[in-house]
Design an enzyme around this catalytic site. Structure first.
Site, PDB file in Angstrom:
ATOM      1  N   CYS A 141       0.830  -1.188   0.000  1.00 54.12           N
ATOM      2  CA  CYS A 141       0.000   0.000   0.000  1.00 54.12           C
ATOM      3  C   CYS A 141       0.873   1.248   0.000  1.00 54.12           C
ATOM      4  O   CYS A 141       1.815   1.381   0.780  1.00 54.12           O
ATOM      5  CB  CYS A 141      -0.968   0.004   1.184  1.00 54.12           C
ATOM      6  N   CYS A 144       1.135   3.431   3.139  1.00 47.08           N
ATOM      7  CA  CYS A 144       1.971   3.016   4.263  1.00 47.08           C
ATOM      8  C   CYS A 144       3.389   3.541   4.122  1.00 47.08           C
ATOM      9  O   CYS A 144       4.118   3.654   5.097  1.00 47.08           O
ATOM     10  CB  CYS A 144       2.022   1.497   4.355  1.00 47.08           C
ATOM     11  N   ASP A 560      64.347  -0.341  -6.328  1.00 48.40           N
ATOM     12  CA  ASP A 560      64.814   0.366  -5.148  1.00 48.40           C
ATOM     13  C   ASP A 560      65.478  -0.680  -4.259  1.00 48.40           C
ATOM     14  O   ASP A 560      65.043  -1.825  -4.216  1.00 48.40           O
ATOM     15  CB  ASP A 560      63.606   1.002  -4.451  1.00 48.40           C
ATOM     16  N   ASP A 761      58.916   0.809  -2.606  1.00 50.93           N
ATOM     17  CA  ASP A 761      57.940   0.449  -1.585  1.00 50.93           C
ATOM     18  C   ASP A 761      56.918   1.541  -1.358  1.00 50.93           C
ATOM     19  O   ASP A 761      56.347   1.681  -0.297  1.00 50.93           O
ATOM     20  CB  ASP A 761      58.588  -0.035  -0.289  1.00 50.93           C
ATOM     21  N   ASP A 765      59.107   6.526  -2.566  1.00 50.72           N
ATOM     22  CA  ASP A 765      59.497   6.439  -3.965  1.00 50.72           C
ATOM     23  C   ASP A 765      58.446   7.027  -4.893  1.00 50.72           C
ATOM     24  O   ASP A 765      58.565   6.904  -6.110  1.00 50.72           O
ATOM     25  CB  ASP A 765      59.730   4.972  -4.347  1.00 50.72           C
TER      26      ASP A 765
END
Lengths: 878, 125
Positions: A141, A144, A560, A761, A765
């Protein structure tokens, strides 16, 4: 020590307290049942007070934290503050610019959350908070809807609520500190409805469901078209059918009229997508596969219908229909789409595997009660209990207990990480040994795992530069095919053999049908999807199709040193004893470690760890003194001890003898030697070094075998750098490079005309990673490295670089195969369909063969992309 | 050469010109994004056999909010991609899906479904 009961303010001993409660990481103690009851009613109002004093003198004031977004807080915060101050009852405002949070202290009797929120919104900001979707069963409904919405809105902490009757779902913005899902569910139940988990929150499952549904629909369409095709084929080839070949032309025409009607539902239902799609495209002045199918089948149907209705206006022998073309082509192309859809489903299995890492439920402690909740209901700020062997459900911070957690699936660290109070835990990791409780900080789409999944999905949907070529081609493809079809018709009609009209029509229809822009369009995205998914399965997160394509042509890999080739953490490597030493090596290490335990020098930790690994006991240290730039001095076990460099030994006039020579050879090996003197006599050397990861040399060897030059870059001195380089087999070393010059060095390598990949890492870097053609960040899948790099290697090993390049090569090869296949298919198929071979060999394609070829060419592309699923890297993932 | 043949040849020439004009040379209708209260440029796009509207004009430097609603089940259009902005979204049938990003540079950027059958254009001024 005594503490205060937060309710009555009484001073009590924690041990003898009547009860204890935990709320959002704070522990409260109570003197009596009534105080506990009062606290339990609204634990939150006792928060924001100091945990030690416990007592809140201003009880009528409520405090709330609102996450705000939408505009930079820095520039607009004064505006925001003044808007809030204008409200009656607001007493204190704090704006946390970096966290994007607003803290407001207000009188709950004078102003409510909704008004605070609207004041914030009036300044142009949006109020964050949690957004949740709750499914509502059997919501029918419409009236509602408003009741439920109002009920939800009147629940404390709800910022906004909307109910959608079409999806049967409520969408609620709320502050999780103020309310729980259970309370929201209760509000819905108030109106007699049953809440359930929303369906639209599981995108992968939902998509799968949609695919399954679509597949069934396509197969139904196919079977219908196929059944009609059989009937139509029989009437089309009446010459070969016993009863039909004896029929008169008029009864045959009647029979054809019947098949004309039969093919109508095939077009209207089985082929409806082609016709509506073609029309939509036409309105947008564009043309695609649908246009070609529509024109082909449409032309065949219209011609056939005219031919049987007005046979007299057609030349002798050309008034036979082609309804078989209509139904067979539609059946085949629909079947092709269904098969393609099925194959596509397999390509997305990588995402499913990633999502499979996630726990399904969490043991949440709310109001002192344990409850098993589905993971979707866990909120930020919940306290969750994790027992040994269980998965950590979401991200958070440990508030009680400690354990070892296996994080290998997200960080690549194979050793379980030890976790204690205050440490972060990540969802999808596995708790090994102990039990602990943690407070959640990230749930749902914010967890590290969800971010990774999102990243992989984004990458899968991104474009490889090579796809742009295919895109440009397919942009012109369809209109060109249409023009070719027109001229095929014209040429066959003008200079073709008799019956010209039939030949002209059949060839032009064949041209329209055989041309397949789909194969071109699918070639790149399908392979990319499988390839990037395959990478993710092996711990390699590739950010985009572009990164994947560039990684294929890498000629130089720059590594690295610290943290990439090496472990990035110094370790104890050697203990050397001098001839005149009064102690043995274990004892020397014990004394040195005891002293270094006090020191804060980074190398000191390596010595302490080394001693602990040998299970040596530490002894008491007196008179510890750090001598900057030299070392340390102290007293242990009644002896005076000096630990430091050559400068320290020279300053204290300690004769080193052969130790000096030994220290040089240690330094040549890339180690850092430290001299130790006991009671003024040289006792020995302890050396620490950043050690090479076990598999670095092997990975570098494979890279070199792949024809890639490996270069090492480091800020360390040349001697140390070259020692490491020798160990791992790298010949070209760029040493003593300042961090800010790393990017420049990459640029110089690029200036040699080479494609350069940088492996680092992640954080320090970053500029070099960005400068490189491809930046590969080694490290955890959870930190910012993902943002900085093109490719993230979750498993900390350099073997990931090899696998990343392998994945890239395999995927790009697959894409080339697809593209070349698709181009050749069209470049050969269209001329043959036009009848280019007819003058020489008498070969003409039937439109039905063309339909089959077109349907299966795109299935072939998807199938070839799925071959990538069998990709195995040189180094297995496990 | 018979009259029908001449007629067919002339029709062929005419059709060729028509196809080229209609698909390539004719100007396309453009839709200018409306600016909402919050300052974002908003456009609602329906996905059904194509994108409606399919040529969208926005201003550079302002957030663009595109709301897609897919009204078909064909799996072809289940994703929309903006490769130049690295944006993409799944479009479940019947659901509104919003993509938000800020184009910084003026230019023409294409958007499309995963395999490029449906296409649209975002013109940034």
């Amino acid at each position: 020590m005594t503490i205060q009961d937060p309710v009555c303010g009484m001073e009590i001993e924690p041990q003898s307290a009547f009860a204890k409660r935990e709320h959002m990481g704070q522990t409260f103690y109570f003197c009596s049942q009534s105080c506990v009851d009062q606290f339990d009613k609204d634990p939150h109002s006792y928060m924001m007070t100091s945990a030690t004093t416990g007592f809140n003198p201003e009880r009528t004031l409520t405090r709330i934290e609102l996450p705000v977004s939408g505009m930079p807080l820095k520039e607009h915060s004064t505006h925001l503050e003044s808007a809030l101050r204008a409200l009656e009852g607001v007493s204190e405002i704090k704006v946390n610019e970096t966290a994007g949070r607003l803290e407001v202290q207000y009188d709950a009797q004078k102003v409510d959350v909704a008004r605070l929120v609207s004041a914030v919104k009036s300044t142009g900001f949006q109020v964050g908070g949690t957004n949740i979707k709750i499914g509502i069963e059997n919501l029918r409904c419409a009236s509602c809807v408003k009741f439920i919405e109002d009920e939800l809105k009147s629940t404390a902490g709800v910022l906004s609520a909307t109910v959608n009757i079409a999806t049967q779902e409520a969408t609620v913005d709320y502050l999780p500190q103020k309310t729980t899902l259970a309370q929201l569910n209760a509000a819905i139940e108030e109106w007699g409805y049953k809440p359930r988990a929303a369906t639209s929150d599981a995108p992968v499952d939902k998509q799968e469901e949609a695919h399954a549904h679509e597949y069934r629909k396509l197969m139904n369409k196919f079977w219908f078209a196929a059944a009609v095709s059989v009937i139509v084929m029989v009437t089309a080839y009446y010459q070969f059918i016993p009863v039909l070949r004896d029929l008169s032309m008029d009864s045959l025409r009647l029979l054809w009229g019947f098949t004309a009607l039969l093919t109508l539902p095939v077009m209207a239902w089985s082929g409806s997508d082609f016709f509506t799609g073609a029309w939509s495209a036409f309105k947008h002045r564009s043309a695609n596969m649908n246009t070609l199918i529509t024109l082909g089948t449409g032309a065949a149907w219209l011609y056939s219908t005219f031919a049987i209705l007005f046979p007299s206006i057609f030349p002798e022998g050309t008034s036979e229909p082609f309804y078989d073309v209509v139904s067979v082509v539609i059946a085949l192309v629909v079947l092709g789409q269904a098969l393609e859809l099925r194959a596509k489903g397999q390509s997305s299995s990588a995402i499913k595997k990633l999502l499979g890492l996630q726990a399904k439920t969490a043991r949440v402690i709310r109001d002192g009660k344990d409850m098993d909740l589905p993971i979707e209901e866990v909120l930020v700020g919940d306290v969750i209990q994790v027992r040994p062997g269980e998965k950590v459900p979401v991200d958070g911070v440990i508030v009680e207990g400690s354990s070892a957690v296996d994080e290998s699936m997200l960080t690549g660290e194979s050793m379980p990480a030890s976790k204690k109070m205050g440490d972060e835990v990540i969802g999808a990791t596995i708790n090994k040994t102990g039990a602990f409780k943690f407070r959640t900080t990230k749930v749902g789409k914010d967890t590290a795992l969800a971010q990774i999944v999102k990243m992989v999905q984004d990458a899968q949907n991104s474009k490889a530069p090579i796809a742009r070529l295919a895109d440009t081609v397919s942009g012109y493809f369809v209109p060109v095919v249409m023009i070719l079809a027109v001229w095929t018709f014209v040429i066959w009609f003008a200079i073709g053999p008799q019956p010209q009209l039939i030949y002209a029509l059949v060839t032009s229809v064949t041209v329209l049908i055989i041309a397949c822009p789909c194969a071109l369009g699918l070639a790149t995205p399908m392979s990319l999807m499988v390839g990037i998914g395959k990478g993710a399965e092996h711990g390699i997160l590739i950010r985009s199709g572009e990164a994947l394509q560039t990684a294929r042509g890498i000629q130089i890999v720059v590594l690295d040193k610290t943290g990439t080739i090496t472990k990035g953490k110094p370790e104890l490597t050697d203990v050397v004893i001098s001839e005149q030493s009064s102690v043995d090596s274990d004892q020397l290490l014990k004394l040195a470690a005891s002293v270094e335990k006090v020191s804060e020098h980074p190398l000191a930790q390596a010595i302490v760890d080394g001693a602990q690994a040998k299970k040596l006991e530490f002894v008491e240290v007196k008179d510890f003194n750090a001598i900057p730039g030299h070392g340390v001095s102290a007293k242990v076990e009644g002896k005076s001890i000096l630990i430091g460099n050559l400068k320290l030994m020279n300053r204290e006039n300690i004769a080193l003898g052969s130790l000096e020579e030994q220290s040089k050879s240690l330094a040549d090996d890339g180690k850092t030697p430290m001299f130790i003197a006991l009671d003024g006599k040289a006792a020995g050397i302890i050396a620490v070094a950043d050690t090479v990861k076990e598999d670095s040399a092997e990975a570098i060897k494979v890279l070199q075998d792949m024809g890639i030059e490996v270069v090492m870059i480091t800020g360390d001195n040349r001697r140390t750098a070259e020692a490491i380089a020798r160990k791992v087999g790298v010949t070209r070393v760029l040493a003593e490079v300042l961090p800010e010059d790393k990017a420049n060095n990459i640029h110089l390598l690029q200036a040699e005309g080479k494609k350069v990949a940088m492996v680092g890492d992640g954080i320090n870097d970053a500029p070099a990673l960005a400068q490189a053609d491809v930046g590969l960040a080694i490290g955890t899948g959870t930190d910012v490295a993902i943002e900085a790099s093109d490719i993230t290697l979750i498993k900390g090993s350099l073997k990931g670089v090899v696998t990343a390049i392998e994945v890239s090569r395999a995927t790009m090869n697959n894409i080339y195969q697809n593209l070349v296949g698709a181009f050749f298919y069209n470049a050969l198929g269209v001329p043959i369909a036009m009848g280019l071979l007819f003058p020489f060999f008498g070969i003409l394609l039937s439109p039905m063969i063309a339909g089959a070829a077109m349907a299966f060419s795109s299935v072939t592309v998807v199938g070839n992309a799925n071959r990538l699923r069998g990709f195995k890297p040189k180094f297995s993932a496990k | 050469m018979s009259i029908p043949q001449i007629f067919v040849i002339l029709s062929g020439i005419l059709l060729t010109i028509l196809i080229a004009w209609y698909f390539w040379f004719a100007p396309k209708a453009q839709t200018r994004a409306a600016v909402s209260e919050s300052g974002a440029q908003e456009v609602a796009i329906t996905v059904k056999g194509g994108y409606t509207p399919d040529v969208i004009v926005v201003k550079a430097g302002r957030p663009v909010r595109l709301t897609f609603t897919r009204q078909e089940s064909s799996a072809c259009s289940e994703k929309v991609l903006f490769p130049d902005f690295n944006q993409n979204a799944n479009l479940p049938e019947g659901e509104q899906v919003t993509l938000e990003f800020t184009p910084d540079k003026a230019g023409e950027y294409g958007f499309q479904c995963q395999m490029g059958m449906l296409r649209g254009k975002l013109i940034v001024e």
